[in-house]
Scaffold this motif. Sequence first.
Motif, PDB file in Angstrom:
ATOM      1  N   PHE A  58      14.145   4.551  -4.885  1.00  0.00           N
ATOM      2  CA  PHE A  58      13.257   4.113  -5.961  1.00  0.00           C
ATOM      3  C   PHE A  58      13.416   2.623  -6.257  1.00  0.00           C
ATOM      4  O   PHE A  58      12.433   1.925  -6.530  1.00  0.00           O
ATOM      5  N   LEU A  59      14.640   2.135  -6.213  1.00  0.00           N
ATOM      6  CA  LEU A  59      14.860   0.710  -6.455  1.00  0.00           C
ATOM      7  C   LEU A  59      14.189  -0.139  -5.371  1.00  0.00           C
ATOM      8  O   LEU A  59      13.569  -1.169  -5.666  1.00  0.00           O
ATOM      9  N   ARG A  60      14.333   0.299  -4.116  1.00  0.00           N
ATOM     10  CA  ARG A  60      13.759  -0.466  -3.007  1.00  0.00           C
ATOM     11  C   ARG A  60      12.237  -0.547  -3.115  1.00  0.00           C
ATOM     12  O   ARG A  60      11.644  -1.633  -2.983  1.00  0.00           O
ATOM     13  N   TYR A  61      11.612   0.587  -3.381  1.00  0.00           N
ATOM     14  CA  TYR A  61      10.156   0.580  -3.501  1.00  0.00           C
ATOM     15  C   TYR A  61       9.712  -0.068  -4.807  1.00  0.00           C
ATOM     16  O   TYR A  61       8.633  -0.675  -4.880  1.00  0.00           O
ATOM     17  N   GLY A  62      10.558   0.037  -5.826  1.00  0.00           N
ATOM     18  CA  GLY A  62      10.225  -0.623  -7.082  1.00  0.00           C
ATOM     19  C   GLY A  62      10.141  -2.121  -6.918  1.00  0.00           C
ATOM     20  O   GLY A  62       9.282  -2.790  -7.529  1.00  0.00           O
ATOM     21  N   GLU A  63      11.029  -2.693  -6.101  1.00  0.00           N
ATOM     22  CA  GLU A  63      10.965  -4.128  -5.831  1.00  0.00           C
ATOM     23  C   GLU A  63       9.647  -4.488  -5.152  1.00  0.00           C
ATOM     24  O   GLU A  63       9.060  -5.543  -5.428  1.00  0.00           O
ATOM     25  N   LEU A  64       9.194  -3.618  -4.260  1.00  0.00           N
ATOM     26  CA  LEU A  64       7.890  -3.850  -3.626  1.00  0.00           C
ATOM     27  C   LEU A  64       6.775  -3.801  -4.666  1.00  0.00           C
ATOM     28  O   LEU A  64       5.840  -4.614  -4.629  1.00  0.00           O
ATOM     29  N   CYS A  65       6.872  -2.859  -5.583  1.00  0.00           N
ATOM     30  CA  CYS A  65       5.855  -2.747  -6.629  1.00  0.00           C
ATOM     31  C   CYS A  65       5.820  -4.004  -7.492  1.00  0.00           C
ATOM     32  O   CYS A  65       4.738  -4.492  -7.853  1.00  0.00           O
ATOM     33  N   THR A 107       0.829  -1.201   0.000  1.00  0.00           N
ATOM     34  CA  THR A 107       0.000   0.000   0.000  1.00  0.00           C
ATOM     35  C   THR A 107       0.863   1.251   0.000  1.00  0.00           C
ATOM     36  O   THR A 107       0.648   2.186  -0.778  1.00  0.00           O
ATOM     37  N   GLY A 108       1.874   1.272   0.860  1.00  0.00           N
ATOM     38  CA  GLY A 108       2.751   2.432   0.948  1.00  0.00           C
ATOM     39  C   GLY A 108       3.578   2.653  -0.299  1.00  0.00           C
ATOM     40  O   GLY A 108       4.037   3.772  -0.562  1.00  0.00           O
ATOM     41  N   ALA A 109       3.758   1.601  -1.093  1.00  0.00           N
ATOM     42  CA  ALA A 109       4.592   1.708  -2.292  1.00  0.00           C
ATOM     43  C   ALA A 109       3.832   2.245  -3.494  1.00  0.00           C
ATOM     44  O   ALA A 109       4.459   2.593  -4.509  1.00  0.00           O
ATOM     45  N   MET A 110       2.513   2.335  -3.423  1.00  0.00           N
ATOM     46  CA  MET A 110       1.736   2.665  -4.609  1.00  0.00           C
ATOM     47  C   MET A 110       2.147   3.988  -5.267  1.00  0.00           C
ATOM     48  O   MET A 110       2.200   4.099  -6.496  1.00  0.00           O
ATOM     49  N   ALA A 111       2.452   5.018  -4.468  1.00  0.00           N
ATOM     50  CA  ALA A 111       2.867   6.302  -5.055  1.00  0.00           C
ATOM     51  C   ALA A 111       4.156   6.141  -5.847  1.00  0.00           C
ATOM     52  O   ALA A 111       4.348   6.756  -6.896  1.00  0.00           O
ATOM     53  N   PHE A 112       5.053   5.286  -5.355  1.00  0.00           N
ATOM     54  CA  PHE A 112       6.302   5.028  -6.066  1.00  0.00           C
ATOM     55  C   PHE A 112       6.041   4.239  -7.345  1.00  0.00           C
ATOM     56  O   PHE A 112       6.715   4.446  -8.355  1.00  0.00           O
ATOM     57  N   CYS A 113       5.089   3.306  -7.294  1.00  0.00           N
ATOM     58  CA  CYS A 113       4.799   2.489  -8.474  1.00  0.00           C
ATOM     59  C   CYS A 113       4.431   3.372  -9.665  1.00  0.00           C
ATOM     60  O   CYS A 113       4.889   3.142 -10.791  1.00  0.00           O
ATOM     61  N   ALA A 153      13.828   2.470 -14.994  1.00  0.00           N
ATOM     62  CA  ALA A 153      12.765   3.301 -14.431  1.00  0.00           C
ATOM     63  C   ALA A 153      13.250   4.068 -13.208  1.00  0.00           C
ATOM     64  O   ALA A 153      12.905   5.244 -13.020  1.00  0.00           O
ATOM     65  N   ALA A 154      14.055   3.423 -12.365  1.00  0.00           N
ATOM     66  CA  ALA A 154      14.589   4.090 -11.177  1.00  0.00           C
ATOM     67  C   ALA A 154      15.540   5.215 -11.571  1.00  0.00           C
ATOM     68  O   ALA A 154      15.569   6.274 -10.938  1.00  0.00           O
ATOM     69  N   THR A 155      16.311   4.992 -12.628  1.00  0.00           N
ATOM     70  CA  THR A 155      17.203   6.046 -13.110  1.00  0.00           C
ATOM     71  C   THR A 155      16.407   7.236 -13.611  1.00  0.00           C
ATOM     72  O   THR A 155      16.709   8.388 -13.291  1.00  0.00           O
ATOM     73  N   ARG A 156      15.363   6.970 -14.396  1.00  0.00           N
ATOM     74  CA  ARG A 156      14.533   8.067 -14.911  1.00  0.00           C
ATOM     75  C   ARG A 156      13.865   8.835 -13.777  1.00  0.00           C
ATOM     76  O   ARG A 156      13.837  10.073 -13.785  1.00  0.00           O
ATOM     77  N   ALA A 157      13.306   8.110 -12.816  1.00  0.00           N
ATOM     78  CA  ALA A 157      12.592   8.769 -11.714  1.00  0.00           C
ATOM     79  C   ALA A 157      13.530   9.626 -10.873  1.00  0.00           C
ATOM     80  O   ALA A 157      13.187  10.750 -10.498  1.00  0.00           O
ATOM     81  N   SER A 158      14.714   9.104 -10.566  1.00  0.00           N
ATOM     82  CA  SER A 158      15.659   9.881  -9.769  1.00  0.00           C
ATOM     83  C   SER A 158      16.205  11.054 -10.568  1.00  0.00           C
ATOM     84  O   SER A 158      16.403  12.148 -10.031  1.00  0.00           O
TER      85      SER A 158
END
Length: 241
Positions: free
Chosen positions: A111-118, A33-39, A142-147
């Motif tokens: 971003f990588l950490r939350y991306g794994e959750l996603c 649930t907490g990861a959704m914004a990162f997804c 995706a993590a590179t682009r977001a950061s």
Amino acid sequence: MAMAICAALTGISSAHAQTQAQQDRLDVLARYTGAMAFCEKLGMHVVPDAGTRIGNLVEAEVRTWGGDQDALSRMAVGTVRRRTAMSKGDLESAAAGMKSDAELRSVRSIFLRYGELCLGASKDMSFSQIVSVPTDYSLDAAATRASDELLEAGGLASWQTPEIQARGDLLMLAGACRRQLGAARSDALLDNYGRSDDARERRYYLGAFDEGLGDTELNLDRTQCERALGRMQAKIKSASN
């Protein structure tokens, strides 16, 4: 999103955590649930009514466990709130002004950490209805682009080489010293150092120049501006070699 989920879970009626396994599962659901914004920031698809649907899904799963539903509800609400607050703090940290290469790496790691959750959520029996991953998706890219989106303005995106950073610094000064240098000199610097075939670089250069134009605190005379420009030009030349 968290409020909708907590409201749904509070509605479960029927008072201790039943088992450690149930607590662990609730923690997983809360992490997702907490990861959704990162997804979403990482380019994954999240359904528009995610908050409501997550609440309903979690409520339905918790009901299948039987036992003390009031206790499970309270445990679920607390877990979701805790994990949501943690992810919100992480997202705010990622969005804060970063000033060093170490902080750059830190943003990307978030971003990588939350991306794994996603990615985990996209395969979960419940959350796969909430988040999905595009074909040929690359979390690393995706993590590179977001950061990069967060760090571009500060010159710390992954594609911003020392030469690009130096050009941005020079153009910021060209904008800030426009009154001292004169419009023609300032425009010439922008034309010379603000050109690039890469749209990202042009955007960065123009943004740096605009930031300089808006600087109302710089207190340099013409001689000081020219000296500073000379140092930056030397830095650009050194970085390009």
